[in-house]
Scaffold this motif. Structure first.
Motif, short mmCIF file in Angstrom:
data_model
loop_
_atom_site.label_atom_id
_atom_site.label_comp_id
_atom_site.label_asym_id
_atom_site.label_seq_id
_atom_site.Cartn_x
_atom_site.Cartn_y
_atom_site.Cartn_z
N SER A 77 0.81 -1.22 0.00
CA SER A 77 0.00 0.00 0.00
C SER A 77 0.84 1.27 0.00
O SER A 77 0.35 2.35 0.32
N GLY A 78 2.14 1.14 -0.33
CA GLY A 78 2.94 2.33 -0.55
C GLY A 78 3.86 2.73 0.57
O GLY A 78 3.78 2.25 1.71
N ILE A 79 4.76 3.65 0.22
CA ILE A 79 5.77 4.15 1.17
C ILE A 79 5.11 4.86 2.33
O ILE A 79 5.51 4.70 3.49
N ARG A 80 4.09 5.68 2.04
CA ARG A 80 3.42 6.44 3.10
C ARG A 80 2.94 5.51 4.21
O ARG A 80 3.23 5.73 5.39
N ASP A 81 2.18 4.48 3.85
CA ASP A 81 1.63 3.58 4.86
C ASP A 81 2.74 2.82 5.59
O ASP A 81 2.65 2.59 6.81
N ALA A 82 3.79 2.43 4.86
CA ALA A 82 4.90 1.71 5.50
C ALA A 82 5.57 2.58 6.56
O ALA A 82 5.87 2.11 7.67
N LEU A 197 15.43 11.65 8.98
CA LEU A 197 14.22 12.46 9.05
C LEU A 197 13.78 12.68 10.48
O LEU A 197 13.93 11.81 11.34
N THR A 198 13.22 13.84 10.72
CA THR A 198 12.62 14.13 12.02
C THR A 198 11.22 13.53 12.07
O THR A 198 10.62 13.24 11.02
N PRO A 199 10.65 13.37 13.26
CA PRO A 199 9.28 12.83 13.35
C PRO A 199 8.24 13.72 12.68
O PRO A 199 7.11 13.28 12.45
N GLY A 200 8.62 14.96 12.34
CA GLY A 200 7.69 15.84 11.64
C GLY A 200 7.19 15.27 10.33
O GLY A 200 6.11 15.65 9.85
N ILE A 201 7.93 14.34 9.73
CA ILE A 201 7.50 13.73 8.47
C ILE A 201 6.20 12.97 8.65
O ILE A 201 5.37 12.90 7.73
N PHE A 202 5.97 12.41 9.83
CA PHE A 202 4.74 11.64 10.05
C PHE A 202 3.51 12.55 10.01
O PHE A 202 2.46 12.17 9.49
N LYS A 203 3.64 13.75 10.54
CA LYS A 203 2.54 14.73 10.50
C LYS A 203 2.19 15.05 9.05
O LYS A 203 1.00 15.14 8.69
N LYS A 204 3.20 15.23 8.22
CA LYS A 204 2.95 15.54 6.82
C LYS A 204 2.30 14.36 6.10
O LYS A 204 1.43 14.54 5.25
N LEU A 205 2.73 13.16 6.40
CA LEU A 205 2.16 11.97 5.75
C LEU A 205 0.71 11.75 6.19
O LEU A 205 -0.12 11.30 5.38
N ARG A 206 0.40 12.06 7.44
CA ARG A 206 -0.97 11.88 7.92
C ARG A 206 -1.91 12.94 7.37
O ARG A 206 -3.14 12.75 7.36
N PRO A 209 -4.02 11.34 2.79
CA PRO A 209 -3.84 9.91 2.50
C PRO A 209 -3.22 9.62 1.14
O PRO A 209 -2.70 8.53 0.92
N LYS A 210 -3.27 10.60 0.23
CA LYS A 210 -2.75 10.37 -1.11
C LYS A 210 -1.44 11.10 -1.36
O LYS A 210 -0.94 11.12 -2.50
N ILE A 211 -0.83 11.68 -0.33
CA ILE A 211 0.38 12.46 -0.53
C ILE A 211 1.55 11.57 -0.93
O ILE A 211 1.72 10.48 -0.39
N HIS A 212 2.33 12.03 -1.90
CA HIS A 212 3.53 11.31 -2.30
C HIS A 212 4.65 11.62 -1.33
O HIS A 212 4.70 12.70 -0.73
N PHE A 213 5.57 10.69 -1.17
CA PHE A 213 6.67 10.86 -0.22
C PHE A 213 7.46 12.14 -0.50
O PHE A 213 7.78 12.89 0.42
#
Length: 267
Positions: A77-82, A197-206, A209-213
Motif C-alpha cells: 500500500s505504498g511508502i506512506r503507509d509503510a 528524518l525528524t518525526p515531523g515527516i509523520f505529521k505531513k504523511l498523515r 492519505p494520497k500524498i507522495h513521499f
C-alpha cells in the motif's frame, strides 16, 4: 567473492555505522525469508562443506539478526503507509534513518567512508538531511529531484539547505526551476535513497492519505527546513532492469576507474 542478497550489504553498512535497531517492512513471505537468512544458523554439516570465509559469515548474519525488527505490511500500500506503520510501532518521537532496501550503494569516498556513514556524519540534529547525488537529465523521470540556492561545494563539511523538492520532473521544468549552483550544467541533484528524518515527516504523511513521499518532504522543508548531503558514491535501483544489470556488472566486472571496486565481506 561471496554472492549474497543486496539486503545483506545494506544491513552490514547499517551495523558498521552503529545503527542499533534495523526495521524491515515485510509481508509474511518476506519475513519468513529474512528470519531464515538472519536468525537461523545453518547446520554444521552444511557449514563443513563451505569455505571458512562463508562459514564465518554465518555469524555475521546472526549478529545482524539481533538488531532486526519486523513491521508487517501484508499488502503493498505504498511508502506512506509503510512509514506510518514504523512510526506507530517502532520509531516514536526520535529522528530516524530511512534507506531503501531495494537499492545497492557503493562508496567512492577516498577514505572508504560508507554512504550511510557520510550521511549520518553530516546530521547535526537540527533538521532532516537527505543524501543526494548528481544525475543526468535523461534520468530525471526515475527519481525525486532537489535544488539548492547554495553550491554543495561551498562548505563541504556541512549540509546545504534545499530550496525545492519535485518528484520526477520533466526536463524543461528541471532546467527552469531545479538548477543548483556548483552542479554541472547537464546534471541535477537527485535522491540517493537515504534520509535522516525528524518525526515531523509523520505529521505531513498523515495530512493527506494520497500524498507522495517527495511532496511530504517538500512540506517538511517548508515547515522545518531540509538539508542535503552530496554523497561520494554510486547507487543502483534494483527495481529497474537496466540499473539492476549495471549493478551486477559493477560488482562482478573487472575494476576500473569508472566503477567502484568490488565489495568484499565486511566492506
Amino acid at each position: 567473492d561471496m554472492v549474497k542478497p543486496a539486503i545483506c550489504w545494506l544491513c552490514e553498512e547499517l551495523v558498521a555505522a552503529e545503527v542499533e535497531t534495523i526495521v524491515l517492512v515485510v509481508n509474511a513471505a518476506t519475513q519468513a525469508q529474512m528470519e531464515h537468512l538472519f536468525k537461523r544458523r545453518e547446520d554444521v554439516s552444511v557449514l563443513d562443506g563451505v569455505a571458512a570465509e562463508a562459514a564465518a559469515y554465518d555469524q555475521v548474519l546472526l549478529d545482524i539478526g539481533k538488531r532486526l525488527v519486523f513491521v508487517r505490511q501484508d499488502h503493498p500500500s505504498g511508502i506512506r503507509d509503510a512509514l506510518l506503520l514504523c512510526g506507530e510501532r517502532v520509531i516514536g518521537n526520535e529522528p530516524f534513518l530511512l534507506a531503501w532496501g531495494d537499492h545497492l550503494c557503493s562508496s567512492t569516498d577516498e577514505d572508504g567512508t560508507s554512504c550511510i556513514a557520510q550521511l549520518l556524519g553530516k546530521f547535526e540534529n537540527q533538521g532532516s538531511v537527505i543524501a543526494v547525488h548528481g544525475i543526468a537529465k535523461e534520468w530525471l523521470h526515475t527519481a525525486g529531484i532537489f535544488s539548492s540556492k547554495v553550491s554543495p561545494s561551498a562548505n563541504p563539511s556541512k549540509p546545504f539547505p534545499l530550496s525545492r523538492c519535485v518528484e520526477k520532473p520533466t526536463v524543461s521544468y528541471a532546467q527552469e526551476h531545479l538548477r543548483t549552483p556548483g552542479v554541472e550544467d547537464d546534471k541535477f541533484l537527485a535522491s540517493f535513497g537515504q534520509y535522516v528524518l525528524t518525526p515531523g515527516i509523520f505529521k505531513k504523511l498523515r495530512s493527506n492519505p494520497k500524498i507522495h513521499f517527495t511532496a511530504a518532504l517538500d512540506a517538511l522543508r517548508q515547515e522545518e527546513g531540509l538539508n542535503g548531503v552530496l554523497i561520494k558514491g554510486v547507487r543502483w535501483d534494483l527495481g529497474s532492469t537496466s540499473t539492476y544489470i549495471q549493478a551486477l556488472q559493477a560488482q562482478a566486472g573487472p575494476d576500473s576507474t569508472s566503477t567502484p571496486k568490488r565489495r568484499k565481506i565486511g566492506q
